[in-house]
Scaffold this motif. Structure first.
Motif, PDB file in Angstrom:
ATOM      1  N   LEU A  44      69.133 -29.897  14.722  1.00  0.00           N
ATOM      2  CA  LEU A  44      68.894 -29.787  16.157  1.00  0.00           C
ATOM      3  C   LEU A  44      68.927 -28.322  16.600  1.00  0.00           C
ATOM      4  CD1 LEU A  44      68.441 -31.063  18.895  1.00  0.00           C
ATOM      5  CD2 LEU A  44      70.915 -31.433  19.081  1.00  0.00           C
ATOM      6  N   LEU A  45      69.881 -27.557  16.094  1.00  0.00           N
ATOM      7  CA  LEU A  45      69.966 -26.141  16.462  1.00  0.00           C
ATOM      8  C   LEU A  45      68.734 -25.380  15.982  1.00  0.00           C
ATOM      9  CD1 LEU A  45      73.732 -25.387  15.706  1.00  0.00           C
ATOM     10  CD2 LEU A  45      72.676 -26.016  17.877  1.00  0.00           C
ATOM     11  N   TYR A  46      68.241 -25.720  14.791  1.00  0.00           N
ATOM     12  CA  TYR A  46      67.061 -25.034  14.263  1.00  0.00           C
ATOM     13  C   TYR A  46      65.822 -25.358  15.102  1.00  0.00           C
ATOM     14  CZ  TYR A  46      63.620 -23.218  10.973  1.00  0.00           C
ATOM     15  OH  TYR A  46      62.591 -22.507  10.393  1.00  0.00           O
ATOM     16  N   GLU A  47      65.715 -26.608  15.567  1.00  0.00           N
ATOM     17  CA  GLU A  47      64.610 -26.967  16.464  1.00  0.00           C
ATOM     18  C   GLU A  47      64.646 -26.112  17.724  1.00  0.00           C
ATOM     19  OE1 GLU A  47      64.633 -31.093  17.404  1.00  0.00           O
ATOM     20  OE2 GLU A  47      64.411 -31.753  15.331  1.00  0.00           O
ATOM     21  N   ASP A  48      65.833 -25.893  18.265  1.00  0.00           N
ATOM     22  CA  ASP A  48      65.973 -25.065  19.462  1.00  0.00           C
ATOM     23  C   ASP A  48      65.556 -23.627  19.187  1.00  0.00           C
ATOM     24  OD1 ASP A  48      66.918 -27.227  20.890  1.00  0.00           O
ATOM     25  OD2 ASP A  48      69.030 -26.722  20.607  1.00  0.00           O
ATOM     26  N   VAL A  49      65.987 -23.098  18.044  1.00  0.00           N
ATOM     27  CA  VAL A  49      65.662 -21.709  17.687  1.00  0.00           C
ATOM     28  C   VAL A  49      64.153 -21.535  17.558  1.00  0.00           C
ATOM     29  CG1 VAL A  49      65.829 -19.988  15.848  1.00  0.00           C
ATOM     30  CG2 VAL A  49      67.881 -21.187  16.639  1.00  0.00           C
ATOM     31  N   LYS A  50      63.496 -22.466  16.898  1.00  0.00           N
ATOM     32  CA  LYS A  50      62.045 -22.354  16.723  1.00  0.00           C
ATOM     33  C   LYS A  50      61.330 -22.437  18.069  1.00  0.00           C
ATOM     34  CE  LYS A  50      60.280 -21.836  13.441  1.00  0.00           C
ATOM     35  NZ  LYS A  50      60.014 -20.539  12.760  1.00  0.00           N
ATOM     36  N   ALA A  51      61.861 -23.255  18.973  1.00  0.00           N
ATOM     37  CA  ALA A  51      61.240 -23.403  20.288  1.00  0.00           C
ATOM     38  C   ALA A  51      61.386 -22.130  21.120  1.00  0.00           C
ATOM     39  CB  ALA A  51      61.851 -24.584  21.034  1.00  0.00           C
ATOM     40  N   ARG A  52      62.419 -21.317  20.839  1.00  0.00           N
ATOM     41  CA  ARG A  52      62.656 -20.088  21.604  1.00  0.00           C
ATOM     42  C   ARG A  52      62.422 -18.839  20.763  1.00  0.00           C
ATOM     43  NH1 ARG A  52      62.671 -21.310  26.785  1.00  0.00           N
ATOM     44  NH2 ARG A  52      63.821 -19.389  27.238  1.00  0.00           N
ATOM     45  N   GLN A  53      61.612 -18.979  19.731  1.00  0.00           N
ATOM     46  CA  GLN A  53      61.362 -17.874  18.799  1.00  0.00           C
ATOM     47  C   GLN A  53      60.858 -16.631  19.533  1.00  0.00           C
ATOM     48  OE1 GLN A  53      61.884 -18.375  15.418  1.00  0.00           O
ATOM     49  NE2 GLN A  53      61.502 -16.231  14.926  1.00  0.00           N
ATOM     50  N   GLU A  54      59.936 -16.818  20.453  1.00  0.00           N
ATOM     51  CA  GLU A  54      59.353 -15.683  21.161  1.00  0.00           C
ATOM     52  C   GLU A  54      60.401 -14.914  21.951  1.00  0.00           C
ATOM     53  OE1 GLU A  54      55.967 -14.910  24.628  1.00  0.00           O
ATOM     54  OE2 GLU A  54      55.920 -16.762  23.440  1.00  0.00           O
ATOM     55  N   GLN A  55      61.284 -15.632  22.642  1.00  0.00           N
ATOM     56  CA  GLN A  55      62.332 -14.966  23.419  1.00  0.00           C
ATOM     57  C   GLN A  55      63.314 -14.228  22.521  1.00  0.00           C
ATOM     58  OE1 GLN A  55      61.219 -17.986  23.847  1.00  0.00           O
ATOM     59  NE2 GLN A  55      60.521 -18.108  25.981  1.00  0.00           N
ATOM     60  N   LEU A  56      63.629 -14.825  21.375  1.00  0.00           N
ATOM     61  CA  LEU A  56      64.535 -14.170  20.434  1.00  0.00           C
ATOM     62  C   LEU A  56      63.939 -12.888  19.886  1.00  0.00           C
ATOM     63  CD1 LEU A  56      65.767 -17.360  18.565  1.00  0.00           C
ATOM     64  CD2 LEU A  56      67.264 -15.759  19.737  1.00  0.00           C
ATOM     65  N   GLU A  57      62.662 -12.921  19.563  1.00  0.00           N
ATOM     66  CA  GLU A  57      62.028 -11.751  18.955  1.00  0.00           C
ATOM     67  C   GLU A  57      61.882 -10.595  19.933  1.00  0.00           C
ATOM     68  OE1 GLU A  57      58.406 -13.039  17.145  1.00  0.00           O
ATOM     69  OE2 GLU A  57      59.423 -13.906  15.398  1.00  0.00           O
ATOM     70  N   GLU A  58      61.940 -10.865  21.237  1.00  0.00           N
ATOM     71  CA  GLU A  58      61.891  -9.787  22.212  1.00  0.00           C
ATOM     72  C   GLU A  58      63.084  -8.837  22.070  1.00  0.00           C
ATOM     73  OE1 GLU A  58      61.600 -11.231  26.152  1.00  0.00           O
ATOM     74  OE2 GLU A  58      59.638 -12.182  25.884  1.00  0.00           O
ATOM     75  N   PHE A  59      64.175  -9.340  21.486  1.00  0.00           N
ATOM     76  CA  PHE A  59      65.402  -8.554  21.397  1.00  0.00           C
ATOM     77  C   PHE A  59      65.613  -7.932  20.013  1.00  0.00           C
ATOM     78  CE2 PHE A  59      66.071 -10.867  25.182  1.00  0.00           C
ATOM     79  CZ  PHE A  59      67.020 -10.195  25.932  1.00  0.00           C
ATOM     80  N   ARG A  60      64.686  -8.178  19.098  1.00  0.00           N
ATOM     81  CA  ARG A  60      64.951  -7.749  17.725  1.00  0.00           C
ATOM     82  C   ARG A  60      65.068  -6.235  17.601  1.00  0.00           C
ATOM     83  NH1 ARG A  60      59.114  -9.132  14.868  1.00  0.00           N
ATOM     84  NH2 ARG A  60      57.816  -7.758  16.148  1.00  0.00           N
ATOM     85  N   GLY A  61      64.413  -5.487  18.497  1.00  0.00           N
ATOM     86  CA  GLY A  61      64.491  -4.029  18.402  1.00  0.00           C
ATOM     87  C   GLY A  61      65.675  -3.431  19.121  1.00  0.00           C
ATOM     88  N   THR A  62      66.382  -4.249  19.903  1.00  0.00           N
ATOM     89  CA  THR A  62      67.507  -3.735  20.686  1.00  0.00           C
ATOM     90  C   THR A  62      68.851  -4.262  20.226  1.00  0.00           C
ATOM     91  OG1 THR A  62      67.289  -5.524  22.304  1.00  0.00           O
ATOM     92  CG2 THR A  62      66.042  -3.506  22.728  1.00  0.00           C
ATOM     93  N   ASP A  63      68.842  -5.199  19.283  1.00  0.00           N
ATOM     94  CA  ASP A  63      70.098  -5.796  18.821  1.00  0.00           C
ATOM     95  C   ASP A  63      70.057  -5.917  17.298  1.00  0.00           C
ATOM     96  OD1 ASP A  63      72.091  -7.867  18.094  1.00  0.00           O
ATOM     97  OD2 ASP A  63      72.377  -7.975  20.267  1.00  0.00           O
ATOM     98  N   ASP A  64      70.816  -5.049  16.619  1.00  0.00           N
ATOM     99  CA  ASP A  64      70.808  -5.028  15.153  1.00  0.00           C
ATOM    100  C   ASP A  64      71.335  -6.332  14.567  1.00  0.00           C
ATOM    101  OD1 ASP A  64      69.815  -2.484  15.232  1.00  0.00           O
ATOM    102  OD2 ASP A  64      71.792  -1.527  15.083  1.00  0.00           O
ATOM    103  N   ILE A  65      72.366  -6.907  15.192  1.00  0.00           N
ATOM    104  CA  ILE A  65      72.948  -8.145  14.682  1.00  0.00           C
ATOM    105  C   ILE A  65      71.935  -9.278  14.755  1.00  0.00           C
ATOM    106  CG2 ILE A  65      74.745  -9.868  15.080  1.00  0.00           C
ATOM    107  CD1 ILE A  65      76.554  -7.649  16.068  1.00  0.00           C
ATOM    108  N   LEU A  66      71.242  -9.388  15.887  1.00  0.00           N
ATOM    109  CA  LEU A  66      70.232 -10.438  16.044  1.00  0.00           C
ATOM    110  C   LEU A  66      69.086 -10.238  15.058  1.00  0.00           C
ATOM    111  CD1 LEU A  66      69.147 -12.913  17.520  1.00  0.00           C
ATOM    112  CD2 LEU A  66      68.125 -11.380  19.215  1.00  0.00           C
ATOM    113  N   TYR A  67      68.689  -8.979  14.855  1.00  0.00           N
ATOM    114  CA  TYR A  67      67.602  -8.710  13.912  1.00  0.00           C
ATOM    115  C   TYR A  67      67.980  -9.206  12.523  1.00  0.00           C
ATOM    116  CZ  TYR A  67      64.093  -6.240  11.190  1.00  0.00           C
ATOM    117  OH  TYR A  67      63.075  -5.934  10.333  1.00  0.00           O
TER     118      TYR A  67
END
Length: 764
Positions: A44-67
Motif C-alpha cells: 500500500l505504501l509503495y502504491e502511494d509513492v508511485k502515485a506521488r512520484q512527480e511530487q517526490l522528484e521535485e525535491f530530489r535536488g534539494t534534499d540529499d536524504i530523499l534523493y
C-alpha cells in the motif's frame, strides 16, 4: 493460493520490536522488494509513492536524504550524519493499543506516517516546513485471530464473486441471518406493503435464458417481494440503439414476448442471475421499467424512485462496473482479498505471541464507496434508501442492512474502528425507513443526531459525487429529501428548507478552485447550491438565537414560492421543544379534519380520494418564482486573499474608518477567481449578539463588551433589472463590533428611501 503476507522487514522491525515506533524501509528499492512478497503494509505504501512520484522528484535536488531514498539501495543501518543518527527512511511507523472493543479484548493500531522534510528556500518558492509530498497517513487495525475468529470466518475464500459458485454460501448466511434475526429489516415472512412499482421484470429461475418479460403490476395484480439493481449506464454508443431499454416502440414486445437474453447487457444478465439466486421472482431495473425518452412517464416514475428502493427486498449493486458491459462477477485470488496474517514471537508487548489479522482502516471507503458506481450522484439515494444491499466489488461482495455491514473477508460484521462510516450510513438508512403514522417520532430518538444533521452530511456526500446530466441535480436527491421533508414537516424547494431560510442561503462550496456554474445549470437560481457543480457544505440548520435576521418585504421570515401551493400546512414558526411541536402538529391535523367535516366530507378513508394529494406530494416541488424577496443592508468591501491564513477575507472595515479587528469575516467564493483584491457587494443575513469580550483565540486583543457573529452572502447585480442580485459566495462572520454593524446599516446601498429594515431587493 495464500493470504497476503507481512514481509520479513516488517516482521523483524515492527512485529518483533520492543519499541512503540521506528523507521521503515531505508530505500524505495527495499520497499519495492517487499511488495514482491505481497506485504500488505509495504504494498500500500509503495502504491502511494508511485502515485506521488512527480511530487517526490521535485525535491530530489534539494534534499540529499530523499534523493538517496529514491535512487540508491541504502542499507538499513547506514547513517548519513555520524552522531546524528539520521537514516534515509521516508516513513516512520508507530503502534498503540486501543484496548477493549465491543468484539475484542485487544486491538492494536499500526500507523505509517511520512517523515516530514524541510523545503529549502529558493527564488522560486518560499520556505515551507514539514513537507509530506501529499502522501497520506496509512492506518492498519490489527485484531487477535482467536478473539475475532467469528468475524473473520474460516480464513478461506472462493476464486469468484459469482454467488452460484462458492461466494453464494456467505450470501445465503447473510440473507438468512437478516431474515431471522434482524427486527428492522424486511423479511419474506412479513406481509407485503402497499407499494409495488408500476412495472417489474419477471426474471424466472436459475439457468433460464428465456426472454425477460416486463409486466404491469396493477393490471396483473402483482403483490410480492422484488429486488432492484444499481448500475452505471456508461456513455451511449453512437448509432447503436440500446436493445435492452423500454421505449414506446419496444413496450408491446417487452410486455408480451419479452426481452431476449442475448439483448440484455452484461450488468443486467448478471444482476438477474443474483435475483434468481435469491429466489426472488421480480426485479426492477430503471431502463426496463421506466419508458425511456418519455418525459411524462419519467416525471411520474422518477418521483416514485424513493418508494421503489425503500420497499425493495434487496438492492443488487454492480459497484465495480463503469458501464453496462462490466458485469458484477469477478475472478480473484485469495491474497488480493484476505486480511494479512502474522504471528508475534513474544518480544513485542503489543503483539505478544498471538496470531493477528491486519485490515486497512479505509477498507469500506476504498473498496466500496470509491468505486465507479458510488461516484455517481444518482446512486447516492439508492444506497441510502435500500433496506439491504449486496455490493459486488472488484475483489469481494459487501453486505449492508439496517443492523450490520460486512464483507466476505469480515463476514461477521466490521469491527468497530472499521465501521465508523458504514455505521453512520446504516444509522440513517434505518431512520429513513417507514416509521409508522407518526412520522415526527422518526427524529425524536433520545440519543440520535437530528434529521437536520443527516441532511447536512447527505448534501456534502451527494455533491461529492458526479452527475452525467447536471440538470438532474435536484431530482437525483429528491428521494432522500422527500423523506426528510415528511419527517421534519418543513417545506422543501430547490435543495433548501423554508425554515431558517436566511441561514440556508449561507451554504458554501468546499473548494472554489474546482467548483463551477455550468451553462446547463443557469436556469437554477444562484441562491441554491443546486446551481453549483462541486462539493457543498451547508451550515447548522439550528443556529444560535439570532438578534437580527433579514426578512421579506412585509417583515416576515424569508420564503420561496412553489407551484400548486404544495404546502401541507401554512408556514409557522417552529418550536425547539418537541412536546410543544407535537401538540402544534396535532392541533393542525384536527383543524384539517374539522375542515373536511364542515365541507361535507367524511373522515371515512373509503370516501376520501387521496390519490391526487399523495401523487402531488410524491412529485419534486417546483418553484413558482425563482426569486426571493429580501430586505437588508447591502454594502461593498474589498475581497482579499491571505497568503498567511490561506483563506479569503472580506475587509468590511476598509471603508468605515474602524480598526481591522473590528470585524473578522471569512469569505467563500462560489467559483474560482484570481487573487487580486476586488470590491464586492455583500449582505449580512443573520447575527447573534454576544456580551463580554470576544472569546475566539484570534480575538485576544479585542476588549469589546458587545459584539456579533453570524453569516452573510456576497452579491452582484444581475444585470437585467434594478434591485435584482445574484449570489457569488458565502460569509462567515466570526466577530463584528457594534460600531461597525451600526455603520454598515447607516451607509448601506439604497439607504435613501428605504425603511429601517434596509433596502428591498430580489435574490435570483
Amino acid at each position: 493460493m495464500s493470504t497476503s503476507n507481512i514481509c520479513n522487514f516488517c516482521i523483524e522491525n515492527i512485529v518483533r520490536s520492543k519499541a512503540s515506533w521506528g523507521l521503515h524501509h531505508p530505500s524505495c528499492n527495499s520497499l519495492f522488494n517487499s511488495t514482491r512478497n505481497r506485504c500488505a503494509f509495504c504494498s500500500l505504501l509503495y502504491e502511494d509513492v508511485k502515485a506521488r512520484q512527480e511530487q517526490l522528484e521535485e525535491f530530489r535536488g534539494t534534499d540529499d536524504i530523499l534523493y538517496r531514498w529514491l535512487y540508491e539501495d541504502v542499507r538499513q543501518t547506514e547513517k548519513l550524519s555520524t552522531g546524528q543518527g539520521f537514516t534515509t527512511s521516508l516513513y516512520r511507523w508507530s503502534i498503540r493499543s486501543l484496548g477493549k472493543t465491543r468484539e475484542s479484548k485487544t486491538m492494536v493500531a499500526l500507523t505509517f506516517r511520512v517523515v516530514p522534510k524541510e523545503e529549502k528556500e529558493s527564488d522560486a518558492r518560499p520556505k515551507v516546513e514539514n513537507v509530506t509530498f501529499g502522501l497520506p497517513e496509512r492506518v492498519f487495525y490489527c485484531f487477535s485471530e482467536t478473539e475475532l475468529g467469528v468475524l473473520f470466518g474460516k480464513g478461506t475464500i472462493g476464486d469468484t464473486t459469482n454467488p452460484h459458485k462458492n461466494a453464494g454460501v456467505q450470501v445465503e448466511r447473510w440473507i438468512q441471518s437478516c431474515d431471522r434475526n434482524h427486527k428492522h429489516c424486511p423479511t419474506r415472512a412479513k406481509p407485503w406493503g402497499a407499494f409495488v412499482p408500476t412495472r417489474l421484470l419477471v426474471v424466472g429461475t436459475k439457468g433460464s435464458e428465456k426472454p425477460i418479460q416486463v409486466v404491469d403490476t396493477k393490471k396483473n395484480n402483482i403483490k410480492g417481494h422484488y429486488v432492484t439493481l444499481s448500475h452505471c449506464w456508461g456513455p451511449p454508443k453512437l448509432n447503436e440503439p440500446k436493445k435492452d431499454a423500454l421505449t414506446i416502440n419496444t413496450m408491446d414486445q417487452f410486455m408480451t414476448l419479452g426481452v431476449a437474453w442475448k439483448d440484455l447487457s452484461k450488468n443486467f444478465q448478471q444482476g438477474i442471475e443474483v435475483a434468481r439466486f435469491l429466489e426472488i421472482e421480480y426485479m426492477w431495473i430503471d431502463s426496463l421499467c421506466i419508458i425511456q425518452g418519455d418525459a411524462k412517464d419519467w416525471e411520474t416514475e422518477g418521483a416514485l424512485m424513493h418508494k421503489v428502493y425503500r420497499n425493495s427486498y434487496c438492492n443488487i449493486a454492480a459497484v465495480d462496473s463503469k458501464d453496462s458491459t462490466g458485469g458484477l462477477f469477478r475472478e480473484r485470488k485469495q491474497h488480493q482479498v484476505l486480511p494479512a496474517s502474522f504471528e508475534g514471537d513474544g518480544n513485542s508487548p503489543m503483539f505478544g505471541n498471538k496470531i493477528w489479522r491486519a485490515v486497512r482502516e479505509d477498507l469500506w471507503e476504498q473498496d466500496l464507496l470509491k468505486t465507479p458506481l458510488y461516484g455517481r450522484g444518482w446512486v447516492f439515494q439508492e444506497r441510502m434508501l435500500s433496506p439491504r444491499a449486496l455490493h459486488f466489488s472488484k475483489h469481494q461482495i459487501f453486505w449492508d442492512c439496517a443492523e450490520i455491514s460486512a464483507c466476505e473477508t469480515v463476514p461477521g460484521g466490521l469491527p468497530l474502528p472499521l465501521d465508523r462510516r458504514a455505521a453512520a450510513d446504516r444509522h440513517w438508512r434505518g431512520r429513513l425507513q417507514e416509521a409508522g403514522p407518526n412520522r415526527w417520532m422518526l427524529v425524536s430518538g433520545a440519543n440520535d443526531d437530528s434529521i437536520e444533521e443527516f441532511w447536512k452530511v447527505a448534501v456534502e456526500n451527494y455533491t461529492s459525487c458526479d452527475l452525467t446530466q447536471q440538470t438532474d441535480k435536484t431530482i437525483a436527491v429528491w428521494g432522500v429529501a422527500k423523506l426528510v421533508r415528511d419527517s421534519l414537516g418543513e417545506e422543501y424547494g430547490a435543495g433548501l428548507w423554508e425554515r431558517e431560510l436566511a441561514e440556508q442561503l449561507a451554504w458554501r462550496v468546499a473548494d472554489c478552485t474546482i467548483s463551477e456554474r455550468p451553462k446547463e445549470l443557469q436556469h437554477i437560481p444562484s441562491w441554491t447550491w443546486a446551481s453549483i457543480k462541486g462539493k457543498i457544505l451547508v451550515g447548522n440548520s439550528r443556529p444560535p438565537k439570532r438578534s437580527y435576521t433579514t426578512r421579506d418585504y412585509s417583515g416576515k421570515p424569508l420564503s420561496f414560492k412553489l407551484k400548486g401551493d404544495a404546502r401541507p400546512i401554512a408556514h409557522r414558526e417552529r418550536s425547539e421543544d418537541i412536546k410543544v411541536e407535537l401538540a402544534a402538529m396535532s392541533k393542525e391535523l384536527q383543524s384539517a379534519a374539522d375542515k373536511r367535516k364542515n365541507s361535507g366530507l367524511s373522515n371515512d378513508p373509503s370516501r376520501i380520494d387521496k390519490s391526487a394529494e399523495t401523487a402531488s406530494r410524491d412529485q419534486e416541488p417546483k418553484l413558482l418564482d425563482t426569486t426571493i424577496e429580501m430586505q437588508g443592508y447591502i454594502n461593498t468591501a474589498p475581497l482579499r486573499w491571505s497568503e498567511v491564513s490561506d483563506k479569503w477575507a472580506l475587509d468590511v472595515t476598509a471603508n468605515t474608518g474602524f480598526k481591522t479587528k473590528d470585524a473578522i469575516v471569512t469569505a467563500f467564493p462560489d467559483v474560482k477567481r484570481d487573487l487580486n483584491t476586488i470590491e464586492v457587494s455583500f449582505v449580512i443575513l443573520s447575527l447573534t449578539h454576544h456580551n463580554g469580550p470576544g472569546s475566539l483565540p484570534s480575538l485576544s486583543e479585542i476588549r469589546e463588551d458587545s459584539w456579533y457573529s453570524g453569516v452573510g452572502i456576497m452579491l452582484k447585480p444581475s444585470g437585467e433589472r434594478d434591485g435584482r442580485y445574484v449570489r457569488t459566495g458565502a460569509l462567515n462572520i466570526q466577530y463584528l463590533s457594534v460600531g461597525t454593524w451600526k455603520y454598515l446599516q447607516n451607509t448601506s446601498t439604497g439607504r435613501e428611501g428605504s425603511d429601517e429594515a434596509g433596502m428591498k431587493f430580489q435574490l435570483e
